[in-house]
Design a protein around this motif. Structure first.
Motif, short mmCIF file in Angstrom:
data_model
loop_
_atom_site.label_atom_id
_atom_site.label_comp_id
_atom_site.label_asym_id
_atom_site.label_seq_id
_atom_site.Cartn_x
_atom_site.Cartn_y
_atom_site.Cartn_z
N GLY A 16 0.89 -1.00 -0.07
CA GLY A 16 0.07 0.10 0.17
C GLY A 16 0.91 1.32 0.06
N SER A 18 1.02 5.89 -0.65
CA SER A 18 0.12 6.97 -0.78
C SER A 18 1.07 8.14 -1.70
N GLY A 20 4.05 6.94 -3.52
CA GLY A 20 4.89 5.97 -4.30
C GLY A 20 6.15 5.45 -3.76
N SER A 21 6.53 5.48 -2.63
CA SER A 21 7.92 4.88 -1.91
C SER A 21 7.78 3.48 -1.77
N THR A 22 6.70 2.94 -1.40
CA THR A 22 6.36 1.60 -0.82
C THR A 22 6.21 0.71 -2.02
N SER A 62 3.70 1.85 4.08
CA SER A 62 4.30 2.87 4.80
C SER A 62 3.28 3.24 6.08
N SER A 63 3.75 4.28 7.13
CA SER A 63 2.93 4.75 8.19
C SER A 63 2.38 6.16 8.08
N GLY A 65 -0.43 9.50 9.40
CA GLY A 65 -1.01 10.12 10.93
C GLY A 65 0.07 9.73 11.84
N GLY A 67 1.74 6.47 13.13
CA GLY A 67 1.71 5.38 13.10
C GLY A 67 0.41 4.54 12.59
N GLN A 70 -0.99 2.38 6.21
CA GLN A 70 -1.33 3.26 5.02
C GLN A 70 -2.81 3.22 4.59
N LEU A 95 7.80 1.52 5.34
CA LEU A 95 8.61 2.63 5.15
C LEU A 95 8.08 3.64 6.02
N GLY A 96 9.00 4.50 6.42
CA GLY A 96 8.69 5.44 7.38
C GLY A 96 9.74 6.48 7.57
N TYR A 101 9.15 11.18 12.73
CA TYR A 101 8.23 10.53 13.29
C TYR A 101 9.00 9.36 14.27
N SER A 104 7.18 6.94 16.35
CA SER A 104 6.19 6.16 15.73
C SER A 104 6.52 5.44 14.46
N PHE A 105 7.98 5.23 14.50
CA PHE A 105 8.68 4.86 13.40
C PHE A 105 8.17 3.45 12.91
N VAL A 106 7.71 3.32 11.74
CA VAL A 106 7.15 2.35 10.79
C VAL A 106 6.25 1.48 11.77
C1 FMN Z 1 1.60 13.17 7.03
C2 FMN Z 1 2.43 12.11 7.30
C3 FMN Z 1 2.42 11.16 8.42
C4 FMN Z 1 3.32 10.31 8.40
N1 FMN Z 1 3.45 9.39 9.47
C5 FMN Z 1 4.49 8.40 9.86
C6 FMN Z 1 4.71 7.84 11.07
O1 FMN Z 1 3.81 7.85 12.11
N2 FMN Z 1 5.67 7.11 11.23
C7 FMN Z 1 6.55 6.69 10.30
O2 FMN Z 1 7.65 6.23 10.51
N3 FMN Z 1 6.51 7.81 8.95
C8 FMN Z 1 5.58 8.35 8.92
N4 FMN Z 1 5.35 9.37 7.67
C9 FMN Z 1 6.37 9.05 6.53
C10 FMN Z 1 5.95 8.11 5.52
O3 FMN Z 1 5.72 6.78 5.84
C11 FMN Z 1 6.96 8.02 4.55
O4 FMN Z 1 7.28 9.16 3.94
C12 FMN Z 1 6.71 6.95 3.42
O5 FMN Z 1 8.08 6.72 2.68
C13 FMN Z 1 5.69 7.08 2.45
O6 FMN Z 1 5.54 6.01 1.73
P1 FMN Z 1 4.44 6.10 0.66
O7 FMN Z 1 4.86 6.89 -0.44
O8 FMN Z 1 4.58 4.56 0.05
O9 FMN Z 1 3.12 5.96 1.32
C14 FMN Z 1 4.36 10.06 7.64
C15 FMN Z 1 4.42 11.09 6.52
C16 FMN Z 1 3.32 12.08 6.33
C17 FMN Z 1 3.56 12.99 5.13
#
Ligand code: FMN
Length: 176
Positions: A16, A18, A20-22, A62-63, A65, A67, A70, A95-96, A101, A104-106
């Motif tokens: 999943g 939001s 593109g990174s995952t 990914s995480s 909010g 934690g 996605q 991913l995190g 964060y 609440s990392f990953v």
């Molecule tokens: C609004 C917001 C909330 C996030 N919350 C968390 C979090 O709680 N823990 C964490 O490790 N990363 C958090 N992240 C970082 C994302 O998980 C990270 O940028 C990830 O690479 C996004 O992957 P995706 O593009 O596949 O969704 C957050 C990023 C944003 C913009």
């Protein structure tokens, strides 16, 4: 029979994403495990049946909010009530962003872990927390070890290829 000793059973990789990174990580995992061994699905459009087809599974989230899973995983999650994962082998990646964060990392990977464990899966692919800098994570299974591969494209993107390569190498022993 001997021909098949090193044959890897097909793996279903469900992610999943939001931004593109995952998804990008999914493609890299696929390339390290061998393109012919891994089918990739976006959980946004995947079904329960897609998951049930595979004995070997990889789930990536990914995480968001604080934690949270996605969004597409959060929408899909209730369907796990009807999915039996007994006899299946599951590896997780998350991913995190460990700087912003750090508390609440990953975490979402930890949430996925609990769901999958509850459905009876054998979970493989744990990963050392050495090399990361954060305060707390729901994805730790003990003080030293993540339940799956943690990736940080926001702060440590230069480490991701090597992490994925090593993790994929570890998985080969389980995904036979
Ligand atoms: C609004 C917001 C909330 C996030 N919350 C968390 C979090 O709680 N823990 C964490 O490790 N990363 C958090 N992240 C970082 C994302 O998980 C990270 O940028 C990830 O690479 C996004 O992957 P995706 O593009 O596949 O969704 C957050 C990023 C944003 C913009």
């Amino acid at each position: 029979l001997f021909y098949y000793q090193n044959y890897m059973q097909k793996i279903g990789l469900f992610y999943g994403t939001s931004t593109g990174s995952t998804a990008q990580a999914a493609k890299k995992i696929q390339s390290y495990l061998g393109a012919e061994n891994v089918d990739i699905f976006n959980i946004q459009s995947a079904t329960k049946k897609d998951i049930e087809k595979y004995k070997n599974l990889i789930f990536g989230t990914s995480s968001w909010g604080i934690g949270d899973l996605q969004e597409d995983w959060a929408n899909f999650a209730p369907q796990f009530n009807d999915i039996n994962l007994e006899g299946k082998t599951v590896a997780l990646y998350g991913l995190g962003d460990q700087e912003t964060y750090f508390d609440s990392f990953v975490d979402a990977m930890g949430k996925l872990y609990k769901i999958v464990q509850h459905r009876g899966a054998t979970i493989v692919g744990e990963w050392s927390k050495v090399g990361y800098d954060f305060a707390a994570s729901e994805a730790l299974k003990d003080s030293e070890t993540f339940v799956g591969l943690a990736l940080d494209e926001d702060n440590q993107s230069e480490l991701s290829n090597r992490r994925i390569e090593r993790w994929a190498e570890n998985l080969k022993a389980y995904f036979k």
